[in-house]
Each structure stands twice: as structure tokens, then as C-alpha cells.
Design an enzyme around this catalytic site. Structure first.
Site, PDB file in Angstrom:
ATOM      1  N   SER A   1       0.819  -1.204   0.000  1.00 39.87           N
ATOM      2  CA  SER A   1       0.000   0.000   0.000  1.00 39.87           C
ATOM      3  C   SER A   1       0.851   1.252   0.000  1.00 39.87           C
ATOM      4  O   SER A   1       2.011   1.248   0.407  1.00 39.87           O
ATOM      5  CB  SER A   1      -0.927  -0.003   1.209  1.00 39.87           C
ATOM      6  N   LYS A   2       0.261   2.310  -0.478  1.00 40.26           N
ATOM      7  CA  LYS A   2       0.986   3.547  -0.683  1.00 40.26           C
ATOM      8  C   LYS A   2       1.005   4.388   0.598  1.00 40.26           C
ATOM      9  O   LYS A   2       1.531   5.498   0.630  1.00 40.26           O
ATOM     10  CB  LYS A   2       0.288   4.327  -1.796  1.00 40.26           C
ATOM     11  N   ARG A   3       0.430   3.838   1.633  1.00 41.44           N
ATOM     12  CA  ARG A   3       0.292   4.597   2.878  1.00 41.44           C
ATOM     13  C   ARG A   3       1.572   5.330   3.278  1.00 41.44           C
ATOM     14  O   ARG A   3       2.645   4.760   3.283  1.00 41.44           O
ATOM     15  CB  ARG A   3      -0.121   3.661   4.018  1.00 41.44           C
TER      16      ARG A   3
END
Ligand code: GLU
Length: 482
Positions: free
Chosen positions: A259-261
Site C-alpha cells: 500500500s501507498k500509505r
């Protein structure tokens, strides 16, 4: 598209400027780059900035910079230009309008005047009925006169694709083979928005065609868009490119999509954390693809020679940080010292004694996993370590340790020549003379001088630290014992 030997391979990467380029995006870019280079073709960079709401200021520049910082370059694209520019979609709006209108003229697309409110109501009804959201083709059957009248009256409209009824949309994916989907499943998608911007679907197809892209290699998240693109190619009567949709990467533990979190998976963040670009590229090469000889360390040239998108595994690969760390170490140790020193510059803390870098570096290079670790591995050379008196008393009583420290200080203070040999001689002689337990004595000295159990070899460390600093630290240890 059937390739023949005289046909140039042209690939592209088409990022949207919604932030830093994701590391998965860099992997896709690398594959496009390699595939074009393998055939002596061109790799095109195009910025897809037609979704102004999601655009992040400064992102275009960041994307351009990180590609260069990874050691790659585009043959055509922003800043560089090329025969099919401009390569930034917001500078090509006339082209999309022209093409959308041509489709309307040909009866393959239509103006839609439905209001936001009507569409929202429709979506709500579909949600309640557990149906997928889809346009109900309300404006598809407006008469030519009615459309002309509405346009003349200045009514706001979008242009939608007239998806043919009751046919099969069929295309080949290089990794998956034939993909087939009923046209009834496909929405009459918007091609041109009311603000004159194209949607992604129109922009990508028009540009891939006009830029003569032969192979579209992209992430698998776009596979559901591919049938829409195929319909558009057909509507325009254009030849389709080869499609290859690459599997996404999983988290290092193999669970879930990366995820790009918090931006930690941007391509840039790895450079900031001290991974070498060449190690990153090598790592991205072997995620989900292997050389025939299974050799994992390879140069970009070797990769270009062998890479084939058909051979990419359909199974999503986990982003194996252990492997990345290992590769980074391999590349760090391949660097000649002057080159490594240069790469380390941005990672050296302000208080690093630069005049000692040549002496310190060889002592820690073996244990350097990322460039950013230089501070943690070397800080005891230039910062007084924290003193844990208790730790000095492993396998010995305070009296013995105090004695060992005093004798060592005395021996070292007498030295007129401070070299590895002279330091080693003093310490070894003391140990032999008093029959001190070697493990205990050396570890105690190591802890007293560095505050750490694991350090570079003891005598080298002491030599680099210098006579004064070493004796100061030994006396400090003695004082700590009380
Ligand atoms: N603009 C799309 C993106 O942000 C491009 C997808 C494609 O390669 O077709 O990734």
C-alpha cells in the site's frame, strides 16, 4: 499487433501526477524501458494529468527526477520532446476533443446531457437494487435534431462511447492469453468531460495510437479498463497494441497488496533510506522474473538482453526486503571506496569527522546494509557512547575490571607511536601477563570504548579513535564503576 523484424518497438510509461512514483510503478517503467531497448526501440514517457482534482502540485517534477535518479531515461517525453509531442496530456486537449467529436460524427459516440443529480439518483437506485453502477443510456437515443438544439442552447454535455450491444470484446493479454468479456458488461463510458478534459480511457487510447506505442505494459489494476480501450480502438478503426498486465507486488510478508500509505513505498523513499539505485533496479528486475541461469545479480544490460514480459510470473511476488538488503550490500561492496564516499555524503551526520572517513569506512563497509546506516555504525567514533557500568562486569568482579582498565590506560598512555601494532601489543601483552580471560577482557574494553557489543575489530577501532579519546573513555568507564 503482429510484430515483424522491421517494426520498431515503442513502449511507454504514463504516470498520473498524483504524488511520487510508486516503487511498483518504477518496476513497470523498468520493464517498458528494457523491452524497448532490447529491440532498439524507444521508451516514451507521458504525463497523464487530466484528472485535475487528484493532481498534486510538484508531482510531475518529482516523477521526472526520480526516473533519472534511478539511472534511467526516456527517449521521448517531457523536457526532451520528440516527434509525437507534447507529452503532457493537459497540453493536448484539442486532440482529444477532435477525436471525441469524430466518433460522434461517425455514430460511435454521443453527447450526454444528464445532470449530476440525475446520475446520482440513478446510482442510488442501482445501489439499492444491488446492481453495478452503470449509465442507463438515457441520451443514447436522442435524435440528431434534439442534440443540435441542446448544444445550440448551450446545455452542458459530456461525450460517451456507444458500446455496441450483444458482442464479445476479445483481446490478448501477453501473460494471460485471450480475455473475453460481453459488451453488455461495459458501461457507455465518458470519453470527454464537460470541462473539455478527456477521461483516462480516451486520453490513453488516443495517445498510445498517435505516439505509435506498440506494446502497452502496465499494472494489472488496469486490466478491467482494457476492454474499454479495445472498444475504443475498434471504434476509431485503429490497430491495437500488445497488452501485458503485470501482477502487483505484495507486502514483504506476502500478505496483501503493497500500500501507498505514508509514501513509504514511493520509489524515492528507498533512495532516501540509503538503497543504491542500481541495487533497487536489480531487485525490481528479479521480483517475479528470473534469468534463465537463475543468476540474481545482474547489470541493466544483461537484463535488457534477456527480459521478456511473457516470462513474468502471474503470481504476485512479495516485496522481499531481506533480498533487497542483501542486494544492496552486494552493490555497496562492489563500489570502489572513492565512489562509496561520494554516495555516503548525504547520509553523513553533521558531526562526522570527515578527515577520519578514510580510516573509518574500511572498518564498517562489510556491515553496511544501507547508506543510511552509516551513522548508527560509526557514531561511537565521534560521539561519546552511553556507559552501562553493569555491562562491563560480565564474567568479572569490579576489582578485576578496575584493575584491567587502570593497567590498560597506563600501557596505552606510555605509547609514543600510536599504531595498530603498538596498540595491539600493549593489550595482548597485558592479557598474557595477567592471564586474563581473553573474551572477558576484550569485550569489556570494547564496551568501555564503544558502548556496543558488535563493532569493527577492537584494535583497529581503538587505533582510529586515537590515544587521547581512548584513554578518556577508559578512565570514564573506570569512574563509572565507582
Ligand atoms: N495514467 C495511468 C496511471 O496513472 C496509466 C495507466 C496505463 O498505463 O494505461 O498509471
Amino acid at each position: 499487433m503482429q510484430k515483424n523484424s522491421t517494426m520498431t518497438v515503442r513502449t511507454r510509461m504514463a504516470p498520473s501526477p498524483t504524488g511520487e512514483l510508486h516503487v511498483g510503478g518504477m518496476a513497470t517503467l523498468l520493464k517498458n524501458y528494457a523491452w524497448a531497448k532490447k529491440h532498439g526501440g524507444q521508451f516514451v514517457l507521458r504525463i497523464e494529468d487530466t484528472d485535475k482534482e487528484r493532481e498534486v502540485k510538484g508531482a510531475i517534477d518529482k516523477i521526472l527526477r526520480v526516473i533519472g535518479d534511478y539511472g534511467l531515461a526516456w527517449d521521448e517525453g517531457p523536457e526532451k520532446g520528440g516527434p509525437y509531442g507534447p507529452y503532457i496530456q493537459s497540453e493536448r486537449l484539442d486532440l482529444y476533443r477532435k477525436h471525441a467529436e469524430a466518433l460522434v460524427k461517425a455514430g460511435k459516440a454521443y453527447h450526454c446531457f444528464c445532470s449530476k443529480e440525475r446520475l446520482e439518483k440513478l446510482r442510488e437506485e442501482q445501489r439499492t437494487a444491488h446492481q453495478p453502477p452503470k449509465y442507463d443510456k438515457h441520451c443514447r437515443h436522442l435524435s440528431v435534431d434534439e442534440v443540435a438544439r441542446k448544444l445550440a442552447a448551450g446545455e452542458v454535455s459530456v461525450i460517451r462511447l456507444k458500446v455496441p450491444a450483444n458482442t464479445q470484446v476479445v483481446f490478448q493479454d501477453l501473460l494471460r492469453g485471450e480475455i473475453r468479456i460481453a459488451s453488455s458488461e461495459i458501461d457507455d463510458q465518458v470519453l470527454l468531460k464537460s470541462d473539455g478534459y478527456p477521461t483516462y480511457h480516451l486520453g490513453v487510447v488516443v495517445d498510445d495510437h498517435l505516439m505509435k506505442i506498440t506494446d502497452v505494459i502496465r499494472g494489472e489494476e488496469w486490466i478491467s479498463s482494457a476492454p474499454k480501450h479495445v472498444l475504443l480502438y475498434d471504434a476509431f478503426g485503429w490497430e491495437k497494441p500488445v497488452f501485458a498486465h503485470l501482477p502487483i507486488f505484495l507486502n514483504p510478508d506476502g500478505k496483501g497488496k503493497m500500500s501507498k500509505r505514508k509514501g513509504v513505498v514511493s520509489a524515492r523513499s528507498f533512495l532516501d533510506r540509503g538503497y543504491l539505485p542500481e541495487a533497487m533496479l536489480n531487485f525490481l528486475m528479479i521480483l517475479g522474473w528470473a534469468k534463465k541461469d537463475q543468476q540474481e545479480v545482474m547489470s541493466l544490460d544483461e537484463y535488457i538482453q534477456e527480459f521478456d514480459p511473457k516470462a513474468v510470473s502471474l503470481k504476485s511476488a512479495a516485496f522481499d526486503l531481506k533480498k533487497l538488503n542483501w542486494l544492496n550490500g552486494v552493490y555497496i561492496r562492489q563500489l570502489p571506496l572513492p565512489a562509496l564516499k561520494k554516495r555516503l555524503q548525504p547520509f553523513l551526520p553533521a558531526d562526522f569527522p570527515v578527515d577520519k572517513l578514510d580510516a573509518i569506512l574500511p572498518l564498517v563497509v562489510e556491515r553496511l546494509v544501507t547508506l543510511a546506516e552509516i551513522e548508527a555504525l560509526t557514531s561511537f567514533f565521534y560521539r561519546l557512547p552511553t556507559m552501562d557500568a553493569q555491562a562491563l562486569l560480565q564474567k568479572a568482579d569490579p576489582q578485576l575490571v578496575t584493575d584491567q582498565l587502570a593497567q590498560t590506560v597506563a600501557g596505552l598512555e606510555k605509547l609514543t607511536a600510536w599504531t595498530h601494532q603498538s596498540v595491539e601489543k600493549v593489550i595482548r601483552s597485558l592479557q598474557e601477563e595477567h592471564q586474563w580471560h581473553k573474551g572477558q577482557y576484550f569485550m569489556m574494553l570494547r564496551l568501555a570504548v564503544t558502548g556496543k557489543k558488535a563493532t569493527p575489530p577492537l584494535f583497529e577501532t581503538i587505533t582510529v579513535l586515537g590515544q587521547q579519546e581512548t584513554t578518556v573513555r577508559l578512565k570514564r568507564a573506570s569512574a563509572a564503576l565507582g
